[in-house]
Design an enzyme around this catalytic site. Sequence first.
Site, short mmCIF file in Angstrom:
data_model
loop_
_atom_site.label_atom_id
_atom_site.label_comp_id
_atom_site.label_asym_id
_atom_site.label_seq_id
_atom_site.Cartn_x
_atom_site.Cartn_y
_atom_site.Cartn_z
N GLU A 20 74.95 53.69 79.22
CA GLU A 20 75.30 53.71 80.58
C GLU A 20 75.13 55.12 81.20
O GLU A 20 75.31 56.05 80.46
CB GLU A 20 76.71 53.24 80.57
CG GLU A 20 76.75 51.82 80.42
CD GLU A 20 75.94 50.62 81.25
OE1 GLU A 20 75.89 51.00 82.30
OE2 GLU A 20 75.67 49.60 80.77
N TYR A 80 65.22 53.48 77.34
CA TYR A 80 65.11 51.78 77.50
C TYR A 80 63.70 51.21 77.18
O TYR A 80 63.82 50.08 76.73
CB TYR A 80 65.27 51.32 78.82
CG TYR A 80 66.90 51.25 79.29
CD1 TYR A 80 67.41 52.73 79.33
CD2 TYR A 80 67.49 50.18 79.42
CE1 TYR A 80 68.90 52.50 79.81
CE2 TYR A 80 68.80 50.08 79.56
CZ TYR A 80 69.69 51.25 79.73
OH TYR A 80 71.08 51.55 80.16
N ARG A 116 71.26 53.89 96.52
CA ARG A 116 70.10 53.03 96.50
C ARG A 116 70.49 52.46 97.93
O ARG A 116 69.41 51.80 98.74
CB ARG A 116 69.96 52.10 95.49
CG ARG A 116 71.18 51.35 95.03
CD ARG A 116 70.87 50.65 93.58
NE ARG A 116 72.11 49.81 93.37
CZ ARG A 116 72.00 49.19 92.07
NH1 ARG A 116 71.02 49.29 91.19
NH2 ARG A 116 72.98 48.39 91.65
N GLU A 172 66.09 49.34 82.36
CA GLU A 172 64.92 48.55 82.26
C GLU A 172 64.35 47.85 83.85
O GLU A 172 63.29 47.45 83.89
CB GLU A 172 65.37 47.25 81.66
CG GLU A 172 66.57 46.29 82.57
CD GLU A 172 67.76 47.02 82.77
OE1 GLU A 172 68.21 47.93 82.08
OE2 GLU A 172 68.37 46.34 83.92
#
Length: 371
Positions: A143, A174, A213, A267
């Site tokens: 994380e 990842y 975002r 991912e």
Amino acid sequence: FSAVVLKLFWIKYPFLLFLNPRMKRGCALNYVLCAVCTATVFLTWEISVLYLHVPPSPRLPPISPRLSHITILLWVHPFGVVAPLPDCWKQFQINGCMITDDKHAYRQVDAVIFHHRDIGNGRARMPTEPRPRSQKWIWLNHESPTNSPGLQQFDRVFNLTMTYRVDSDIYIPYGHLIPVVNGSGSLDQTTSLHRPSRLLAWVVSDWSDSHARVSFYNELKRYVNIDVYGSAGKPLKKGIEAVLELLRDYMFYLAMENSQHTDYITEKLWNAVRAGAIPVVLGPSRQSYERLLPPEAFIHVDDFPTVEELAQYLNKVMQNPDLMKHHLSWRQNYSVHLSTRNELYCDACEVVRRTRGQTSVVPHLKDWFCS
Ligand SMILES: *[C@@H]1O[C@H](CO)[C@@H](O)[C@H](O)[C@H]1NC(C)=O
Ligand SMILES: *[C@@H]1O[C@H](CO)[C@@H](O)[C@H](O)[C@H]1NC(C)=O
Ligand SMILES: *[C@@H]1O[C@H](CO)[C@@H](O)[C@H](O)[C@H]1NC(C)=O
């Protein structure tokens, strides 16, 4: 068995010939036959040794004598989900490594892996016995700092770090690209080559107005149409395959991380890449992404001075096959590898072996991880 029968037959036959009374009379034919038989015995023997008795392709023994055996203890299964541990040799051809979750082995193991989420509440969930002198404690975290509470408790506790940061002792991105030979198994082959009909998608499950975002999305949608899926948008079938299937229809995918930190690329990027959509990334620096992908394989939100110019560029690519090719042709030379937890444990084992006998301490975990 048939080899044995053959052998007995050919060994006995020359003897029978010699015992033949006619032999004594010196029949030349018998000498010739005898010579042929003897030669055949040797030939079949040779052949049987070479081809029949060789064990099927010898595999290397699990531990070659020159490799020291390393045992790693997984202190708690990540998120408390107990999953089978790997046989590093059988699954990943990593030699001389043993991964266990048996706490009784604590005193004997070379290293212990602690998953941050499962100890983040404090030292109470860590071993109470003293640490054996040469044992290394490994800090495992997938994380970002934003989602890793309790970092301040762990100065001078761990010996090795295991994270997505490239400057970790055990670097665990990842995913990563693997070059392919002659295009076989490349990304191009695994995704159909139809031209995507839609422009831009975003899959988001964790919507928070405080996320960079979300502000970016709010601005971008003023200039282009964005299809949003997940809990904050259109419904999405469960499972990664459904996501990939969906993204295959899109030219671009917004691969935006929930927080922006050094090398924190998850991912989301690989989902886009696997589906054949060009990732539009919001996360760490372009340089960070370029460690994982060719420079033209993604569009970084910092590539354009304004969001409007970025939007114009996306539309331009959609209408221009040459530009499309520019962003996608690298795919013929690579495939994607996504790391599994078990593989990472075995990788950790190799690092422990390499650094055996060396002392190392992570002095300021939080300062380092948040930098
Ligand atoms: C790759 O393809 C070329 C041309 O088709 C061929 O000559 C070459 O031997 C191939 N290489 C490998 C490693 O398969
Ligand atoms: C893919 O690899 C081949 C062989 O190395 C090379 O000739 C070609 O230019 C590469 N393609 C791209 C798009 O990089
Ligand atoms: C591991 O870290 C501890 C705590 O800082 C330290 O005392 C110990 O010497 C280190 N051990 C090794 C093998 O690096």
